[in-house]
Design a protein around this motif. Structure first.
Motif, mmCIF file in Angstrom:
data_model
loop_
_atom_site.group_PDB
_atom_site.id
_atom_site.type_symbol
_atom_site.label_atom_id
_atom_site.label_comp_id
_atom_site.label_asym_id
_atom_site.label_seq_id
_atom_site.Cartn_x
_atom_site.Cartn_y
_atom_site.Cartn_z
ATOM 1 N N SER A 165 -22.205 6.907 31.113
ATOM 2 C CA SER A 165 -20.899 6.883 30.442
ATOM 3 C C SER A 165 -20.901 5.934 29.245
ATOM 4 O O SER A 165 -20.064 6.059 28.355
ATOM 5 C CB SER A 165 -19.817 6.437 31.426
ATOM 6 N N ARG A 214 -20.014 2.955 29.399
ATOM 7 C CA ARG A 214 -18.943 1.971 29.615
ATOM 8 C C ARG A 214 -19.514 0.720 30.275
ATOM 9 O O ARG A 214 -20.395 0.810 31.125
ATOM 10 C CB ARG A 214 -17.844 2.556 30.506
ATOM 11 N N ARG A 229 -15.815 19.600 32.315
ATOM 12 C CA ARG A 229 -16.697 18.439 32.128
ATOM 13 C C ARG A 229 -18.156 18.815 32.409
ATOM 14 O O ARG A 229 -19.068 18.342 31.722
ATOM 15 C CB ARG A 229 -16.243 17.305 33.051
ATOM 16 N N PHE A 274 -23.559 16.627 25.904
ATOM 17 C CA PHE A 274 -22.689 15.566 25.416
ATOM 18 C C PHE A 274 -22.596 14.445 26.455
ATOM 19 O O PHE A 274 -22.803 14.692 27.647
ATOM 20 C CB PHE A 274 -21.275 16.113 25.195
ATOM 21 N N VAL A 275 -22.225 13.254 25.988
ATOM 22 C CA VAL A 275 -21.876 12.159 26.896
ATOM 23 C C VAL A 275 -20.355 12.057 26.902
ATOM 24 O O VAL A 275 -19.745 11.825 25.856
ATOM 25 C CB VAL A 275 -22.487 10.815 26.429
ATOM 26 N N VAL A 276 -19.766 12.272 28.060
ATOM 27 C CA VAL A 276 -18.304 12.240 28.154
ATOM 28 C C VAL A 276 -17.834 10.791 28.151
ATOM 29 O O VAL A 276 -18.299 9.983 28.947
ATOM 30 C CB VAL A 276 -17.821 12.972 29.420
ATOM 31 N N ARG A 277 -16.947 10.476 27.220
ATOM 32 C CA ARG A 277 -16.432 9.101 27.106
ATOM 33 C C ARG A 277 -15.077 8.955 27.766
ATOM 34 O O ARG A 277 -14.713 7.882 28.214
ATOM 35 C CB ARG A 277 -16.329 8.700 25.626
ATOM 36 N N SER A 278 -14.292 10.023 27.775
ATOM 37 C CA SER A 278 -13.046 9.995 28.544
ATOM 38 C C SER A 278 -12.667 11.428 28.903
ATOM 39 O O SER A 278 -13.011 12.367 28.174
ATOM 40 C CB SER A 278 -11.913 9.310 27.771
ATOM 41 N N ALA A 279 -12.015 11.561 30.048
ATOM 42 C CA ALA A 279 -11.579 12.885 30.524
ATOM 43 C C ALA A 279 -10.262 12.674 31.254
ATOM 44 O O ALA A 279 -10.248 12.198 32.382
ATOM 45 C CB ALA A 279 -12.631 13.480 31.459
ATOM 46 N N ASP A 281 -9.846 15.907 39.694
ATOM 47 C CA ASP A 281 -11.238 15.657 40.049
ATOM 48 C C ASP A 281 -12.040 15.734 38.760
ATOM 49 O O ASP A 281 -11.775 16.582 37.904
ATOM 50 C CB ASP A 281 -11.736 16.713 41.034
ATOM 51 N N ALA A 282 -13.027 14.834 38.630
ATOM 52 C CA ALA A 282 -13.898 14.791 37.443
ATOM 53 C C ALA A 282 -13.219 14.158 36.225
ATOM 54 O O ALA A 282 -13.708 14.303 35.115
ATOM 55 C CB ALA A 282 -14.450 16.160 37.077
ATOM 56 N N ALA A 283 -12.116 13.457 36.435
ATOM 57 C CA ALA A 283 -11.511 12.728 35.318
ATOM 58 C C ALA A 283 -12.321 11.467 35.018
ATOM 59 O O ALA A 283 -13.023 10.942 35.889
ATOM 60 C CB ALA A 283 -10.071 12.357 35.653
ATOM 61 N N LEU A 284 -12.218 11.016 33.791
ATOM 62 C CA LEU A 284 -12.830 9.741 33.389
ATOM 63 C C LEU A 284 -11.747 8.999 32.621
ATOM 64 O O LEU A 284 -11.503 9.291 31.455
ATOM 65 C CB LEU A 284 -14.070 9.996 32.521
ATOM 66 N N GLU A 333 -5.742 13.592 31.665
ATOM 67 C CA GLU A 333 -4.647 14.559 31.526
ATOM 68 C C GLU A 333 -3.813 14.162 30.315
ATOM 69 O O GLU A 333 -3.613 12.978 30.067
ATOM 70 C CB GLU A 333 -3.769 14.555 32.771
ATOM 71 N N HIS A 377 -6.142 19.326 29.856
ATOM 72 C CA HIS A 377 -7.252 18.405 30.043
ATOM 73 C C HIS A 377 -7.701 17.964 28.652
ATOM 74 O O HIS A 377 -7.886 18.812 27.769
ATOM 75 C CB HIS A 377 -8.427 19.097 30.737
ATOM 76 N N TRP A 409 -12.864 1.488 33.725
ATOM 77 C CA TRP A 409 -12.791 2.939 33.704
ATOM 78 C C TRP A 409 -13.074 3.468 35.104
ATOM 79 O O TRP A 409 -13.823 2.857 35.867
ATOM 80 C CB TRP A 409 -13.805 3.510 32.718
ATOM 81 N N GLU A 425 -21.121 18.350 29.671
ATOM 82 C CA GLU A 425 -22.257 17.464 29.953
ATOM 83 C C GLU A 425 -23.580 18.228 29.986
ATOM 84 O O GLU A 425 -24.633 17.650 29.774
ATOM 85 C CB GLU A 425 -22.035 16.722 31.275
ATOM 86 N N MET A 435 -10.773 20.534 35.353
ATOM 87 C CA MET A 435 -11.438 19.414 34.686
ATOM 88 C C MET A 435 -12.914 19.377 35.066
ATOM 89 O O MET A 435 -13.781 19.120 34.218
ATOM 90 C CB MET A 435 -10.761 18.097 35.086
ATOM 91 N N LEU A 436 -13.191 19.652 36.328
ATOM 92 C CA LEU A 436 -14.581 19.589 36.795
ATOM 93 C C LEU A 436 -15.436 20.639 36.089
ATOM 94 O O LEU A 436 -16.549 20.337 35.626
ATOM 95 C CB LEU A 436 -14.641 19.790 38.316
#
Lengths: 153, 289
Positions: B111, B113, A112, A120-125, B149-152, A127, A145, B258, A116, A108-109
């Motif tokens: 973000s 948010r 993401r 882009f602007v990440v709005r959700s990340a 790690d790095a989840a949002l 599972e 992911h 969030w 970025e 994920m790291l």
């Protein structure tokens, strides 16, 4: 609404919705899209083609348009290997299939960070579980992911 | 009221004063300096309780009047009043024992948010993140565990040791709730959609709360104009921390917190605890070590 899809995913039809399917190895994104969905296709790209692809997607989106990425979870696959519980889906997540081999896997790291960087602007990340069909017709669940990112000029 | 600056103004709120390590100062001052020099936010007021200020400022608070021994919910509510009376667009909450990483405010702002925080961990085992999901059946909260790690991710409740809140969240809560006084004299904010008229300011006959057919009944009177207590954004009650109360108020107006797990703080107590300690516990739980 105009949606571009890379990978095998369907969106239910509805009035005013135009859905266009593309091959991630051979595509021309013409015009502007409200949403670009990349389902399980990004790992097919060589690493040096990932940023150019994401930049193309960024440029093809309308302002506030969304990029939605589904990528097999490298962390989950690595844990399966580490605990000696790897199965066919684990190896598919890491290596892909003969017709569509994977050139990279993503935490994920890592994913993401790439998204970025474009920027882009990440709005959700988060599972998620993606249901995929095997060549034998079986449906299996694959941890992925799921990233939703927006173009924000 | 919002700023006219090109950068959003962010107040810093520090409402906890329990354990403070001298190590905290270096990290926090570095973070604030980085934000001022290179960040995307303009730092507004430092709204802090006593122990988060130098010694000569003990028992004072910038822009407010919080005493250092007050409870955390009271401190937060008073700090919130100062924030809402001021010019800032956001308030960044931290504790005087949480040290967020550099650029934390800019990253949370990016973000988009309105209610978002980073990760800080319980200082003692099991070192779980102070961020929660609620069991829809029981209503009880369980810590977020086993995340990438790095989840949002959207969650149900978050601690206020590294959390950014836009003023619109407070305003929306205030505008959609009415404050009542309970029979024990404490305040309760009730969503307007759940209030059936008539609203009363006095009951002719005082009755104790009771339960009938599984439903709890209690006399509530609307808070009177002369009652100077602040809107109860935070409440320590029912053995729960005040962050749950605020998160539930925000959820009732359609805003859930969030969690950005790429932002990791150190939680100082006598010994700092952080991501490494949490990972050890996670790997133990998963049988990896």
């Amino acid at each position: 609404m105009r949606i571009a899809i890379f990978g095998s995913m369907d969106v239910p039809p509805r009035e005013g919705l135009e859905v266009l399917h593309y091959d991630i190895h051979n595509y021309t994104l013409d015009g502007q899209y409200d949403q670009i969905i990349v389902a399980n296709a990004l790992p097919e790209l060589h690493r040096n083609k990932v940023i150019p692809f994401l930049e193309s997607a960024y440029n093809a989106l309308v302002n506030r348009g969304e990029l939605i990425l589904y990528v097999p979870s490298a962390e989950w696959a690595a844990k399966q290997i580490f605990t000696n519980t790897a199965d066919n889906i684990t190896y598919y997540m890491l290596y892909g299939e003969e017709a569509k081999p994977f050139r990279a896997c993503y935490t994920m790291l890592a994913l993401r960070t790439l998204v970025e960087r474009v920027p882009f602007v990440v709005r959700s990340a988060s599972e998620n579980i993606l249901k995929i069909s095997t060549p034998e017709g079986e449906t299996v669940k694959m941890p992925v992911h799921a990233i939703t990112a927006v173009r924000n000029d | 009221m919002t700023s006219t600056s090109s950068k959003p103004i962010v107040d810093i709120g520090i409402a906890c004063n329990i354990n403070q390590s001298y190590l905290w100062w270096k990290d926090v001052m570095t973070m604030l300096l980085q934000e001022v020099r290179y960040g995307d936010a303009e730092i507004g007021m430092l709204r802090t309780v006593g122990s988060a200020l130098p010694d000569h400022n003990k028992n004072n608070i910038v822009g407010n009047s919080v005493k250092r021994l007050s409870l955390t919910d009271y401190n937060r509510t008073e700090i919130t009043k100062g924030f809402l009376d001021g010019q800032a667009d956001y308030i960044f909450w931290m504790d005087d024992d949480t040290a967020p990483p550099n650029n934390v405010i800019s990253r949370l702002l990016k973000s988009g948010r309105d209610f978002i925080g980073g990760v800080y961990f319980l200082p003692s085992p099991p070192h779980h993140p102070i961020a929660y999901r609620r069991d829809p059946e029981t209503g009880l909260y369980a810590p977020v565990f086993g995340y990438s790690d790095a989840a949002l991710i959207q969650i149900d409740s978050i601690g206020f040791g590294c959390t950014l809140v836009h003023r619109s969240v407070y305003e929306k809560i205030r505008d959609n709730h009415t404050v009542f006084v309970r029979t024990n004299g404490s305040l309760a904010a009730i969503h307007n959609s759940r209030i059936q008229k008539p609203i009363v300011t006095r009951h002719a006959k005082k009755e104790k709360p009771y339960i009938r057919a599984g439903i709890y009944h209690e006399q509530y009177t609307q808070q009177e104009a002369g009652d100077t207590r602040q809107f109860p954004y935070y409440q320590l009650e029912y053995g729960r921390t005040e962050d749950h109360y605020f998160s539930e108020l925000a959820e009732s107006v359609g805003i859930k917190p969030w969690l950005d797990t790429s932002i990791v703080c150190t939680h100082y107590k006598m010994k700092g605890a952080g991501h490494d300690e949490y990972k050890q516990e996670e790997m133990k739980a998963e049988g990896l070590i």
